[in-house]
Design a protein around this motif. Structure first.
Motif, short mmCIF file in Angstrom:
data_model
loop_
_atom_site.label_atom_id
_atom_site.label_comp_id
_atom_site.label_asym_id
_atom_site.label_seq_id
_atom_site.Cartn_x
_atom_site.Cartn_y
_atom_site.Cartn_z
N SER A 54 -4.40 9.18 5.86
CA SER A 54 -5.23 8.35 4.99
C SER A 54 -5.07 8.75 3.52
CB SER A 54 -6.69 8.43 5.39
OG SER A 54 -7.12 9.77 5.37
N LYS A 55 -4.56 9.96 3.29
CA LYS A 55 -4.45 10.43 1.91
C LYS A 55 -3.30 11.43 1.80
CE LYS A 55 -7.98 12.28 -0.96
NZ LYS A 55 -9.40 12.65 -0.88
N THR A 87 0.83 -1.20 0.00
CA THR A 87 0.00 0.00 0.00
C THR A 87 0.87 1.25 0.00
OG1 THR A 87 -1.89 -1.00 1.08
CG2 THR A 87 -1.59 1.35 1.46
N LYS A 108 -14.75 0.51 6.43
CA LYS A 108 -15.47 0.86 5.20
C LYS A 108 -16.96 0.50 5.31
CE LYS A 108 -15.00 0.29 0.26
NZ LYS A 108 -14.75 -0.87 -0.59
N GLN A 135 -1.84 14.27 -0.89
CA GLN A 135 -2.12 14.95 -2.14
C GLN A 135 -0.97 15.87 -2.50
OE1 GLN A 135 -4.69 15.13 0.57
NE2 GLN A 135 -6.51 15.85 -0.52
N LYS A 167 2.53 7.02 -6.60
CA LYS A 167 1.59 7.99 -7.14
C LYS A 167 2.04 9.42 -6.82
CE LYS A 167 -3.34 9.15 -6.91
NZ LYS A 167 -3.36 10.18 -5.85
N ASN A 206 -4.20 0.47 5.33
CA ASN A 206 -5.13 0.24 4.22
C ASN A 206 -5.65 1.56 3.64
OD1 ASN A 206 -6.62 1.01 6.33
ND2 ASN A 206 -8.17 -0.58 6.17
N ALA A 207 -4.76 2.56 3.61
CA ALA A 207 -5.14 3.87 3.10
C ALA A 207 -5.65 3.77 1.66
CB ALA A 207 -3.96 4.82 3.17
N THR A 208 -5.03 2.91 0.89
CA THR A 208 -5.41 2.76 -0.50
C THR A 208 -5.12 1.32 -0.91
OG1 THR A 208 -4.64 3.35 -2.72
CG2 THR A 208 -3.18 3.90 -0.95
N ASN A 245 -12.12 -3.37 5.88
CA ASN A 245 -13.16 -3.18 4.87
C ASN A 245 -14.52 -3.55 5.43
OD1 ASN A 245 -11.50 -2.21 2.88
ND2 ASN A 245 -10.99 -4.26 2.13
N THR A 281 2.50 1.77 -3.38
CA THR A 281 1.50 2.23 -4.35
C THR A 281 1.25 3.73 -4.16
OG1 THR A 281 0.44 0.06 -4.30
CG2 THR A 281 -0.85 1.87 -5.22
N ALA A 282 1.04 4.14 -2.90
CA ALA A 282 0.77 5.55 -2.62
C ALA A 282 2.00 6.41 -2.91
CB ALA A 282 0.34 5.73 -1.17
#
Ligand SMILES: Cc1cc2nc3c(=O)[nH]c(=O)nc-3n(C[C@H](O)[C@H](O)[C@H](O)COP(=O)(O)OP(=O)(O)OC[C@H]3O[C@@H](n4cnc5c(N)ncnc54)[C@H](O)[C@@H]3O)c2cc1C
Ligand SMILES: Nc1ncnc2c1ncn2[C@@H]1O[C@H](COP(=O)(O)O)[C@@H](O)[C@H]1O
Lengths: 246, 318
Positions: free
Chosen positions: B117-118, B19, B276, B120, B26, B155-157, B255, B22-23
């Motif tokens: 969690s995100k 995870t 989730k 940007q 990006k 599990n942010a993404t 989830n 992946t983040a």
């Protein structure tokens, strides 16, 4: 042994969460505060137990305003010997850790305790930062700690288990559940707490590592989808096809 | 450069690391740079991290690194960060990552954020989103300084594979001076550790007696879920403490969280309201948990749980 326990306040667990000044500051109007449970129940009590066993002193330190004094007196009532309050509004974890380190650096503490996290900002940062600034070993999330001849044997919680380590003092340790049992202050403690020393000191200057924070409230959940006990096949279908989680 | 620290258990990468890469890849892409995976200790097939977007792996392996001393690790990670001119260092929000984050932020004089969690990218600034006040608020800010240091939720993404293996570099750095001596590590059981579990079945005082745990266990087994519990259940010794979720226990965000015979007190919700999807099984229509639920069953758990287990078993067989 010289022990330092970092304590802070946190809103009551049921307090309403709202923000002011363009959603940049927590609005504490009408909110009652309590001592952060990890600081009070585990860090402070374990420090007191260590002192009771092998002698020494327990000092509590708080970065905060005069409003925090009631909370500090509570820690004294539970059994701390004296208290320091750095008179400042804690800006972020780095600011807080810098103030605590500035105070502690020439005092030869054997052990500095923090809570594992504050239950409001949930940062889990202050302990590691103090350890780095003072160049000390750091054990996070201690659920068990014994000291024998200047060596701490600490159990820390890790994913799916525990890790048991030995560390030479001095060190910084963040306290998790299990480290001790909560103590309720007794009448004598409350009486003597009023005369124990609470020293107020000025903050040192610290550069900011965080820019302006903006808060918002989480999106509302849509209404719950209710099912009957005999609709479990339907629930499984929904979890598969609608929610796509299984 | 964006640097991601991985974590392994017996040489196997944790999902949280996929995870994080992946983040990280990006963010690196958006910043017009690359993502480097930093692997410390034993690891099987580090080159495979390229599949998640790492352009290079730096792998430092030495027996003394098996025990994680935040001081030793911080020195190494900071050295790599400086050498690679890192703009962002990502660790996972796990027991290892959390013990490193504060130290790293101080050492690198970096803007920091925990439990993110995100991430940007806005222009050349990095901003983060995290939850605060035990999930009751969302916090958003820009990381200041030349380098940011964050711990990312496991599990942010979802971890995404869309590449091939990448080169692995073995740096010529020696690490020493650990002041922590790990005596032993005790694993509780073979299941997925609760903070990493995607599916969680949890029970509260509504279960009445520890001898009834069997129906929870059967449900968890059919689902392949981990089990959790409310605080009173752990405090009265029905279940081990490491299964207690909530404000004073673990905060998890699977989830799927199935809450059985748990009233949904605010302190319990604080640890699970970032899940989730939440399913609540409770016989009291007024139970506050229904307000936080996505699906609810208002009935006797002793009737519902075996039925749900059976329905899942049927669906699995089909
Ligand atoms: C500072 C502080 C921190 C706390 N931290 C935590 C924490 O981290 N985690 C935590 O969990 N709690 C925490 N608590 C405690 C919390 O306030 C609640 O007391 C606790 O969560 C309640 O646990 P429960 O839901 O299992 O039990 P109860 O509140 O007793 O709820 C049991 C539920 O089961 C239902 N039930 C009973 N029988 C059946 C049946 N046959 N079928 C279906 N449903 C049934 C009932 O309707 C009820 O809703 C904390 C409290 C404080 C003050
Ligand atoms: N204002 C403060 N004054 C003294 N100690 C604090 C303060 N804020 C945080 N701490 C300590 O740092 C711990 C972790 O806080 P945090 O990193 O914010 O989650 C707390 O449990 C306290 O022990």
């Amino acid at each position: 042994m010289k022990l330092l326990v970092c304590i802070c306040k946190t809103p009551e667990t049921t307090a309403k969460i709202a923000f002011k000044d363009n959603d940049t500051v927590y609005d504490s109007t009408g909110v009652t505060f309590m001592l952060n449970p990890y600081d009070e129940w585990y860090a402070l009590v374990r420090a007191l137990e260590l002192k009771e066993k092998s002698g020494g002193t327990v000092t509590v330190i708080n970065i905060g305003s005069a409003e925090d004094d009631v909370m500090i007196r509570k820690a004294l009532a539970i059994g701390a010997d004296d208290a320091i309050r750095v008179n400042a509004t804690p800006r972020d974890a780095y600011f807080t850790a810098s103030q605590i380190s500035a105070y502690a650096k020439d005092k030869n503490f054997d052990l500095i305790f923090t809570g594992k996290e504050t239950i409001d900002y949930n940062g889990s940062l202050v302990g590691g930062m103090i350890a780095e600034i003072l160049d000390l070993p750091f054990i996070s999330y201690a659920s068990h700690l014994e000291i024998d001849n200047g060596v701490a044997v600490v159990t820390r919680d890790i994913e799916g288990g525990v890790e048991i380590s030995e560390v030479n003092l001095p060190m910084v340790c963040s306290a998790a559940k299990g480290l001790a049992e909560q103590r309720i202050p007794n009448m004598r403690g409350i009486m003597t707490s009023k005369t124990k020393p609470l020293t107020i000191i000025d903050p040192v200057e610290v550069p900011s590592l965080i820019q302006e924070v903006r808060y918002s409230l989480p999106p509302q959940k849509s209404a719950v989808h209710m099912l009957q006990a005999d609709q479990m096949d339907e629930l499984v279908r929904l979890l598969r096809e609608e929610a796509k989680v299984i | 450069m964006v640097i991601v620290l991985t974590e392994q258990q017996q040489g196997r990468f944790k999902n949280a690391s996929f995870t994080a890469i992946t983040a990280g890849a990006k963010v690196a892409h958006e910043l017009g740079t690359q993502c480097v995976a930093l692997v410390i200790g034993k690891a099987d097939d580090p080159a495979a991290l390229g599949e998640y977007g790492a352009s290079k792996v730096i792998h430092l392996d030495a027996p003394e690194l098996e025990s994680i001393d935040s001081k030793v690790y911080t020195t190494f990670i900071s050295e790599v960060a400086l050498r690679e001119k890192a703009k962002l260092v990502i660790v996972s929000h796990t027991s290892t990552g959390k013990s490193l984050l504060g130290r790293l932020a101080v050492r690198l004089k970096g803007g920091f954020a925990s439990g993110v969690s995100k991430i940007q990218v806005e222009g050349n600034k990095i901003s983060i989103t995290r939850s605060a006040f035990s999930g009751k608020a969302i916090e958003n800010y820009v990381l200041s300084g030349d380098v940011g240091v964050v711990s990312l939720l496991p599990n942010a993404t979802p971890a995404l594979k869309d590449g091939g293996p990448c080169p692995v570099e073995k740096p010529d750095i020696s690490m020493s001076g650990s002041s922590i001596n790990v005596r032993e590590v005790k694993r509780t059981d073979g299941r997925v550790p609760l903070p990493e579990a995607n599916l969680v079945v949890s029970a509260g005082r509504g279960l009445k007696d520890p001898s009834n745990w069997g129906i929870i266990k059967s449900l968890a087994e059919v689902l392949g879920a981990s089990t959790a519990c409310s605080r009173p259940v752990a405090d009265s010794g029905w279940r081990p403490h490491h299964e207690h979720v909530g404000q004073t226990g673990l905060a998890i965000r699977p989830n799927l969280y199935i809450a059985i015979g748990i009233s949904g007190a605010i302190q319990h919700l604080a640890g699970v309201n970032n899940s989730k999807v939440i399913v609540v099984i409770n016989k009291d229509p007024e139970a506050p948990f229904f307000k936080a639920a996505d699906y609810g069953v208002c009935a006797d758990l002793f009737e519902v749980v075996p039925k749900l287990t059976e329905a899942l078993r049927k669906a699995n067989g089909a």
